[in-house]
Write an enzyme that holds these catalytic residues in place. Structure first.
Site, PDB file in Angstrom:
ATOM      1  N   TRP A 131       0.826  -1.217   0.000  1.00  0.00           N
ATOM      2  CA  TRP A 131       0.000   0.000   0.000  1.00  0.00           C
ATOM      3  C   TRP A 131       0.849   1.251   0.000  1.00  0.00           C
ATOM      4  O   TRP A 131       0.491   2.269  -0.605  1.00  0.00           O
ATOM      5  CB  TRP A 131      -1.001  -0.012   1.161  1.00  0.00           C
ATOM      6  CG  TRP A 131      -2.034  -1.075   0.967  1.00  0.00           C
ATOM      7  CD1 TRP A 131      -2.202  -2.213   1.703  1.00  0.00           C
ATOM      8  CD2 TRP A 131      -3.035  -1.129  -0.072  1.00  0.00           C
ATOM      9  NE1 TRP A 131      -3.230  -2.968   1.186  1.00  0.00           N
ATOM     10  CE2 TRP A 131      -3.757  -2.338   0.109  1.00  0.00           C
ATOM     11  CE3 TRP A 131      -3.381  -0.291  -1.125  1.00  0.00           C
ATOM     12  CZ2 TRP A 131      -4.817  -2.709  -0.730  1.00  0.00           C
ATOM     13  CZ3 TRP A 131      -4.429  -0.661  -1.963  1.00  0.00           C
ATOM     14  CH2 TRP A 131      -5.128  -1.857  -1.757  1.00  0.00           C
ATOM     15  N   ASP A 140      -1.934   6.259   6.705  1.00  0.00           N
ATOM     16  CA  ASP A 140      -2.983   5.419   6.113  1.00  0.00           C
ATOM     17  C   ASP A 140      -3.290   4.315   7.121  1.00  0.00           C
ATOM     18  O   ASP A 140      -2.653   3.277   7.146  1.00  0.00           O
ATOM     19  CB  ASP A 140      -2.500   4.826   4.789  1.00  0.00           C
ATOM     20  CG  ASP A 140      -3.492   3.809   4.210  1.00  0.00           C
ATOM     21  OD1 ASP A 140      -4.559   3.600   4.809  1.00  0.00           O
ATOM     22  OD2 ASP A 140      -3.185   3.236   3.146  1.00  0.00           O
ATOM     23  N   LYS A 154     -12.354  -2.367   6.937  1.00  0.00           N
ATOM     24  CA  LYS A 154     -11.572  -3.296   7.746  1.00  0.00           C
ATOM     25  C   LYS A 154     -11.983  -3.216   9.216  1.00  0.00           C
ATOM     26  O   LYS A 154     -12.426  -4.181   9.787  1.00  0.00           O
ATOM     27  CB  LYS A 154     -10.084  -3.026   7.573  1.00  0.00           C
ATOM     28  CG  LYS A 154      -9.549  -3.638   6.281  1.00  0.00           C
ATOM     29  CD  LYS A 154      -8.948  -2.660   5.336  1.00  0.00           C
ATOM     30  CE  LYS A 154      -8.617  -3.315   4.004  1.00  0.00           C
ATOM     31  NZ  LYS A 154      -7.938  -2.417   3.088  1.00  0.00           N
TER      32      LYS A 154
HETATM   33  C1  LIG Z   1      -7.384  -1.874   2.055  1.00  0.00           C
HETATM   34  C2  LIG Z   1      -6.334  -0.841   2.094  1.00  0.00           C
HETATM   35  C3  LIG Z   1      -6.284   0.218   1.173  1.00  0.00           C
HETATM   36  C4  LIG Z   1      -7.256   0.338   0.016  1.00  0.00           C
HETATM   37  O1  LIG Z   1      -8.481   0.731   0.489  1.00  0.00           O
HETATM   38  P1  LIG Z   1      -9.686   1.100  -0.496  1.00  0.00           P
HETATM   39  O2  LIG Z   1     -10.714   1.611   0.479  1.00  0.00           O
HETATM   40  O3  LIG Z   1     -10.088  -0.139  -1.209  1.00  0.00           O
HETATM   41  O4  LIG Z   1      -9.234   2.167  -1.426  1.00  0.00           O
HETATM   42  C5  LIG Z   1      -5.311   1.177   1.323  1.00  0.00           C
HETATM   43  N1  LIG Z   1      -4.413   1.096   2.326  1.00  0.00           N
HETATM   44  C6  LIG Z   1      -4.426   0.097   3.228  1.00  0.00           C
HETATM   45  C7  LIG Z   1      -3.412   0.079   4.320  1.00  0.00           C
HETATM   46  C8  LIG Z   1      -5.377  -0.901   3.140  1.00  0.00           C
HETATM   47  O5  LIG Z   1      -5.394  -1.900   4.034  1.00  0.00           O
END
Ligand SMILES: *Cc1c(COP(=O)(O)O)cnc(C)c1O
Length: 359
Positions: free
Chosen positions: A101, A171, A195
């Site tokens: 990511w 993030d 999540k």
């Molecule tokens: C799942 C995830 C993403 C992507 O998320 P979306 O909502 O599908 O854009 C980005 N960063 C991390 C750390 C993730 O776990």
């Protein structure tokens, strides 16, 4: 009907109590004769949902008053672009990459600003966090971005990096609300909801007010934090139903004992699972012990040809979505707040039994 244990990385398992409450309220929300999914986002019912969910989150996560909480769409992925648009137009930003990511967010930021990759774990195969003393930071960075939990590689920061006075951007998609954290150390925290927060379709952004208004005048309103902040995240129709369910999740966390209790449970769940992996010669995890993720536990079988058999047996035992990301092999168990300890216990029993029979 019987619920099974869902180890998906996202959209992930939601607490059963939240699903039950959403079901009970679905046809007639609080006596209004309509579902909350059917009412105007500008009407009194949704105004109450929006206000209450933000308030609960603020109390849970101890968000200081000087931060704004935004309920957006576009996923964490849109934030890969919105962060540089709002914080570093025409400038430079530092990025620390510890996996998949991090690499994605860097690629997007490069469309918007100058990117300095201060550190990248590719040299160690994304199995360890490069020592902060080795990070090559720029003099004039608008912010420092990192990924507190790399969902695919299973690498997690257990301490907040020193920002040296530069706004820290995180993030936090896959570990937000999984334990207490000092929000005041951050400039921006963002997270896709699917999540640890609720259904997909919602993105949470927590931004320090002093960082609003840095976007260039050419920035479209729908990409501008300040415009969302001014309109209470309602420049257009927000993701009302995910927002509502997120509010139920916040209340569930509060009623279960808050993020401190989530942290204790998550520590326990992860410790058990890593112990099961480490105590066996059949399962392995490549990540350095000091930065192993409490949320996403990848593990490989000594004999990859047994992967299919393992997954099939797991499905039969009511343990699903253990297959790792499509870009890698092996297994990964995602064990967010919504995964009960009993699910982890059942997985460990299955792993032990599988090893006895085929290992
Ligand atoms: C799942 C995830 C993403 C992507 O998320 P979306 O909502 O599908 O854009 C980005 N960063 C991390 C750390 C993730 O776990």
């Amino acid at each position: 009907m019987s619920r099974i244990y869902n180890f998906s990385a996202g959209p992930a398992a939601l607490p059963e109590a939240v699903l039950e409450r959403a079901r009970d309220e679905l046809l007639d929300w609080h006596g209004c004769g309509m579902s909350i999914a059917e009412v105007s986002h500008r009407g009194p019912q949704f105004a109450e949902v929006a206000q209450r969910s933000e308030q609960t989150l603020r109390e849970l996560f101890e968000i200081p008053d000087r931060y704004r909480v935004l309920f957006l769409q576009g996923g964490a992925t849109l934030q890969f672009s919105m962060v540089p648009m709002n914080l570093a137009p025409g400038g430079v930003a530092d990025y620390v990459c510890t996996g998949h990511w991090g690499r994605k967010t860097i690629a997007e930021a490069k469309h918007v600003c100058r990117v300095n990759v201060a550190a990248d774990s590719k040299d160690n195969g994304d199995t360890a966090i490069p020592q902060p003393e080795s990070w090559q930071r720029s003099e004039d960075a608008a912010y420092l971005h990192y990924t507190p939990n790399e969902t695919i590689g299973g690498v997690e920061f257990h301490d907040i990096p020193a920002s040296n006075g530069v706004p820290l951007v995180a993030d936090m998609s896959s570990n937000i609300l999984s334990r207490p954290i000092d929000v005041s150390k951050f400039g921006v925290i963002y997270a896709g909801a699917q999540k640890n927060i609720g259904p997909s379709g919602l993105t949470l952004v927590i931004v320090e007010e002093s960082l609003l208004g840095r976007a260039s005048d050419a920035t479209p309103a729908m990409l501008n934090y300040a415009a969302y902040a001014q309109k209470g995240s309602m420049q257009n129709t927000p993701a009302t139903f995910p927002w509502y369910v997120a509010g139920l999740v916040f209340e569930w966390i509060r009623d279960e004992g808050g993020v401190a209790e989530m942290g204790r449970r998550n520590d326990r769940k992860a410790a058990k699972l890593y112990a099961a992996v480490d105590d066996s010669d059949f399962y392995s995890n490549p990540v350095a012990p000091e930065c192993r993720s409490r949320m996403n536990v990848p593990f490989a079988l000594a004999e990859p040809s047994l992967d299919e058999k393992f997954l099939k047996g797991a499905n039969t035992a009511g343990l699903v979505n253990l297959k790792w990301h499509r870009s890698v092999g092996g297994m990964r168990a995602s064990i967010y707040n919504g995964m009960p300890e009993a699910g982890v216990d059942t997985l460990i029993e299955y792993m032990n039994e599988f090893e006895r029979r085929f290992g």
